[in-house]
Structure formats: C-alpha cells, structure tokens
Motif scaffolding. Sequence first.
Motif, short mmCIF file in Angstrom:
data_model
loop_
_atom_site.label_atom_id
_atom_site.label_comp_id
_atom_site.label_asym_id
_atom_site.label_seq_id
_atom_site.Cartn_x
_atom_site.Cartn_y
_atom_site.Cartn_z
N TRP A 1 -3.51 83.80 17.97
CA TRP A 1 -3.40 83.64 19.66
C TRP A 1 -3.57 84.85 20.42
O TRP A 1 -3.80 84.99 21.56
CB TRP A 1 -1.76 83.01 20.05
N LEU A 2 -3.28 86.03 19.71
CA LEU A 2 -3.28 87.38 20.30
C LEU A 2 -4.68 87.99 20.35
O LEU A 2 -5.45 88.02 19.35
CB LEU A 2 -2.41 88.23 19.46
N ASP A 3 -4.94 88.46 21.25
CA ASP A 3 -6.24 89.49 21.21
C ASP A 3 -5.86 90.36 20.36
O ASP A 3 -5.08 91.16 20.22
CB ASP A 3 -6.62 89.94 22.59
N MET A 4 -7.30 90.94 19.79
CA MET A 4 -6.95 92.01 18.66
C MET A 4 -8.09 93.11 19.03
O MET A 4 -9.32 92.94 19.38
CB MET A 4 -7.47 91.58 17.40
N ASP A 5 -7.56 94.41 18.99
CA ASP A 5 -8.48 95.62 19.03
C ASP A 5 -8.90 95.82 17.59
O ASP A 5 -8.08 95.77 16.62
CB ASP A 5 -7.94 96.72 19.56
N ILE A 6 -10.33 96.12 17.09
CA ILE A 6 -10.86 96.03 15.79
C ILE A 6 -11.25 97.48 15.68
O ILE A 6 -11.96 97.94 16.43
CB ILE A 6 -11.96 95.00 15.53
N LYS B 1 -29.05 96.77 11.37
CA LYS B 1 -27.72 96.72 12.12
C LYS B 1 -26.70 96.28 11.01
O LYS B 1 -26.94 95.35 10.13
CB LYS B 1 -27.64 96.16 13.29
N THR B 2 -25.61 97.08 10.94
CA THR B 2 -24.57 96.63 10.03
C THR B 2 -23.56 96.18 10.95
O THR B 2 -23.12 96.93 11.96
CB THR B 2 -23.97 97.86 9.24
N THR B 3 -22.96 94.99 10.54
CA THR B 3 -22.06 94.29 11.62
C THR B 3 -20.75 93.91 10.87
O THR B 3 -20.74 93.80 9.42
CB THR B 3 -22.73 93.18 12.28
N VAL B 4 -19.75 93.54 11.70
CA VAL B 4 -18.58 92.76 11.14
C VAL B 4 -18.21 91.86 12.16
O VAL B 4 -18.11 92.04 13.21
CB VAL B 4 -17.20 93.85 10.95
N LYS B 5 -18.25 90.57 11.42
CA LYS B 5 -17.95 89.23 12.14
C LYS B 5 -16.55 89.03 12.12
O LYS B 5 -16.06 88.88 10.93
CB LYS B 5 -18.74 88.09 11.57
N VAL B 6 -15.68 89.10 13.24
CA VAL B 6 -14.46 88.80 13.31
C VAL B 6 -14.19 87.55 13.74
O VAL B 6 -14.62 87.05 14.62
CB VAL B 6 -13.77 90.08 14.12
N LEU C 1 -14.46 89.16 8.68
CA LEU C 1 -13.19 89.43 8.65
C LEU C 1 -12.08 88.40 9.31
O LEU C 1 -12.53 87.99 10.66
CB LEU C 1 -12.80 91.05 9.57
N TYR C 2 -11.61 87.82 8.68
CA TYR C 2 -10.55 86.56 9.11
C TYR C 2 -9.31 87.37 9.44
O TYR C 2 -8.46 87.79 8.76
CB TYR C 2 -10.64 85.62 8.27
N ILE C 3 -8.86 86.80 10.69
CA ILE C 3 -7.58 87.26 11.25
C ILE C 3 -6.73 86.01 11.27
O ILE C 3 -7.14 84.94 12.05
CB ILE C 3 -7.57 87.90 12.41
N VAL D 1 -9.14 97.57 10.84
CA VAL D 1 -7.95 97.48 11.28
C VAL D 1 -8.06 96.41 12.27
O VAL D 1 -8.78 96.64 13.28
CB VAL D 1 -7.27 98.76 11.63
N ALA D 2 -6.99 95.51 12.53
CA ALA D 2 -6.81 94.68 13.42
C ALA D 2 -5.32 95.01 14.20
O ALA D 2 -4.51 94.78 13.41
CB ALA D 2 -7.01 93.08 12.90
N ASP D 3 -5.50 95.57 15.27
CA ASP D 3 -4.22 96.05 16.03
C ASP D 3 -4.20 94.87 17.13
O ASP D 3 -4.89 94.77 18.24
CB ASP D 3 -4.53 97.20 16.51
N PRO D 4 -2.97 94.15 17.11
CA PRO D 4 -2.86 93.06 18.22
C PRO D 4 -2.50 93.80 19.47
O PRO D 4 -1.71 94.72 19.46
CB PRO D 4 -1.66 92.26 17.72
#
Length: 109
Positions: free
Chosen positions: A39-44, A29-34, A106-108, A81-84
């Motif tokens: 404070w905002l929720d993010m769609d990745i 499995k290939t993963t991205v740890k975000v 991925l750090y936001i 893409v991190a979309d708030p």
Amino acid sequence: MSKIFLLVILLMAASCAVMKKNENESRPKTTVKVENRNWLDMDIYVLHSSQRIRLGTVTGLSEKTLIIPNHVLGAPTLRFVADPIGARGQSVTHDIAVLPGDQIILYIP
C-alpha cells in the motif's frame, strides 16, 4: 588566421558532441521493473560502492520501470533498496549480477 583556427575548434567540438550522443544511443538501456504490491509508496535506490543512488518512486499497488544509470554498471553486482515513504523498515536485496541491457524485476510484497 585566428578565424580559421576558431572555425576548426568549433567543428571539432561539434563532431565530438555528435560522437558522444551516438555512443550513448548505442548502449542498451538497463532497467529494473518494480512491482509494488504494498500500500505504501516506495523510493527505489541502487547501491553502488558506498553510494545510494535514487532511481525513482513507485506508488503503492502499481508497477514502474526505472532506468539504471550506465555509470553504475561497472560493479560486478548491485543491490537495490526499497524505502517506504512515511514508514520505517527499508528492504535491501541480495547481490544481483547486472549486465548492460538486462531487465531486473523487483517484487515488493
């Protein structure tokens, strides 16, 4: 004669289904740890060719590991893409080389 033919077809279909299942299980499995420090929720999303494929949502001030679909890994590089949610100003990463089995972090801020 037709019953034997039908039985052979059913056995072949069952064996194909088992082979396909085992093939998918053997792939790492290939993963991205975000890590969302905002404070905002993010769609990745992951950008693949001209498509924007949603991986999931990471709530504010939390972290979550999302699975990157195998069909996306054919490209030499990917962008994320991190979309708030409820705000403007999405963030896009640079091109990242991703191989099957990798874990991207991925750090936001």
